[in-house]
Design a protein around this motif. Structure first.
Motif, short mmCIF file in Angstrom:
data_model
loop_
_atom_site.label_atom_id
_atom_site.label_comp_id
_atom_site.label_asym_id
_atom_site.label_seq_id
_atom_site.Cartn_x
_atom_site.Cartn_y
_atom_site.Cartn_z
N ILE A 68 17.23 -48.55 15.88
CA ILE A 68 18.53 -48.33 16.62
C ILE A 68 18.89 -49.71 17.29
N GLU A 69 20.30 -49.67 18.17
CA GLU A 69 20.74 -50.85 18.37
C GLU A 69 20.88 -50.90 19.93
N LEU A 70 20.35 -52.13 20.64
CA LEU A 70 20.19 -52.44 22.08
C LEU A 70 21.13 -53.40 22.38
N TYR A 71 21.30 -53.37 23.73
CA TYR A 71 21.97 -54.52 24.17
C TYR A 71 21.41 -54.90 25.61
N GLU A 72 21.54 -56.01 25.98
CA GLU A 72 20.46 -56.60 27.20
C GLU A 72 21.52 -56.17 28.28
N LEU A 73 20.93 -55.76 29.40
CA LEU A 73 21.42 -55.35 30.57
C LEU A 73 22.03 -56.61 31.48
N ARG A 110 21.77 -56.46 19.92
CA ARG A 110 22.95 -56.83 19.91
C ARG A 110 23.44 -57.20 21.15
N GLN A 111 24.78 -57.98 21.16
CA GLN A 111 25.25 -58.40 22.68
C GLN A 111 26.92 -58.05 22.27
N PRO A 112 27.48 -56.95 22.64
CA PRO A 112 28.86 -56.78 22.40
C PRO A 112 29.41 -57.65 23.43
N GLY A 113 30.97 -58.20 22.86
CA GLY A 113 31.63 -59.20 23.77
C GLY A 113 32.09 -58.64 25.04
#
Length: 363
Positions: A118-123, A164-167
């Motif tokens: 899965i793909e995660l992003y940091e809160l 991942r870190q979306p912009g």
């Protein structure tokens, strides 16, 4: 003429005195320059290393650097504890998870493991141990979570993930929608729903911006239809029991009725009916939608035309009281109807096409 000075050799006593003075002046001083002495001491402090060991250390340093770059780019698969993930941090575009599909997914993961991370992003603001939100893979996460609850097996306490870190948050929404569009197409209502919710959350300033950003790869006509279903969600979403079952044609008819002021009638019809199936829900909506369409066709409610219609010959033209111009033309392939006079959008053309279909299908 100057007299030459006669040089005499120093005596042995003189030589002894000179040597003694030199020793006193240079006692404790290093025979090397300071920088040379520092370099010598540093060289002596470094142990002599085998060339193979030095080469191995260089390779390890290079690998570590590449790992850091891969992790920063979101290319490194990690095992993340489920307890560190908040699956609801981002509102999902898929309104419901079909139990049959989820059962199939759980069975597949139990038999073969999770094949796709899965793909995660940091809160931005972690809450205790919870550090990540889900960018894509919500169904996979819920399946692994269910397997952990069912089996308590430790292997289901973590999940393979890419960090991942979306912009920006808008990019995160767009990435989520893109993932679901590719893997399992969303229903028209689900597309409209997430577009509207993104606006309500303040991610986008308007529905148009929301649709254009999240469905940038869709055609102009498809984005127009998504906006129509966003309107249905906004006006009737709290009353519809089976909104995902609405077809594109049905949804466009409902949206046209809502734009024409049928919201109150449609809400009253839904609120006063017991609905247990998608077909029953449409049976409640369709009569009210048809009333709107009949009223829209009633020439008596349109006022007098500004100019008498010309109904014969090439270029026959009709002007409506609202400023639209309808012109009929003919070529070798048949008749062409052109609509102008005012701005005509895709929603209006979709409704007109459906209306023509209804007229032509009548016996």
């Amino acid at each position: 003429m100057a007299r030459r000075r006669k040089l005499t050799a120093p005596s042995s006593a003189d030589l002894n005195r000179i040597e003694e003075e030199f020793r006193r002046e240079t006692s404790g001083a290093s025979p090397m320059a300071p920088i040379a002495q520092v370099a010598a001491e540093a060289a002596q402090s470094v142990p002599v290393t085998d060339p193979d060991v030095r080469a191995e250390n260089a390779r390890n340093a290079s690998i570590a650097k590449e790992m850091q770059k891969s992790e920063a780019a979101g290319l490194l698969i990690r095992e993340i504890p489920l307890e560190e993930i908040n699956p609801e941090d981002m509102v999902r575009d898929r309104a419901q998870l079909a139990e049959a599909d989820m059962m199939e997914l759980r069975t597949s993961i139990a038999a073969s493991g999770l094949r796709l991370p899965i793909e995660l992003y940091e809160l931005d603001k972690p809450d205790g141990n919870v550090r990540y939100g889900i960018l894509s893979g919500y169904r996979r996460f819920k399946a692994v979570q269910a397997l952990l609850a069912l089996t308590t097996a430790s292997k289901y306490s973590t999940i393979k993930a890419l960090i991942r870190q979306p912009g920006s948050v808008p990019d995160a929404f767009a990435a989520m929608v893109e993932e679901n569009e590719i893997r399992a197409g969303l229903s028209p209502f689900e597309r409209g729903r997430i577009s509207s919710i993104a606006v309500q959350m303040g991610v986008f300033a308007s529905t148009e911006e929301s649709v254009n950003k999240m469905f940038s790869a869709a055609s102009k006509a498809k984005r127009s239809k998504i906006r129509s279903f966003a309107l249905i969600f906004e006006e009737l979403g709290d009353l519809l029991a089976f909104p995902e079952a609405l077809s594109e044609k049905q949804g466009l008819r409902v949206a046209a009725a809502l734009r024409g002021g049928a919201e109150t009638a449609l809400r009253e019809a839904l609120g006063g009916s017991l609905i247990d199936s998608a077909s029953a829900e449409w049976a409640v909506l369709e009569p009210e939608v048809a009333k709107f369409e009949d009223n829209a066709r009633d020439d008596r409610k349109g006022g007098r035309p500004t100019k008498k219609a010309r109904i014969k010959g090439q270029g026959a033209e009709v002007k409506t009281s609202t400023g639209y111009v309808i012109k009929r033309e003919e070529d070798s392939r048949g008749y062409v109807i052109r609509i102008g006079g005012r701005a005509v959008d895709n929603e209006m053309m979709d409704v007109l096409v459906l209306e023509l279909q209804r007229l032509l299908e009548r016996p």
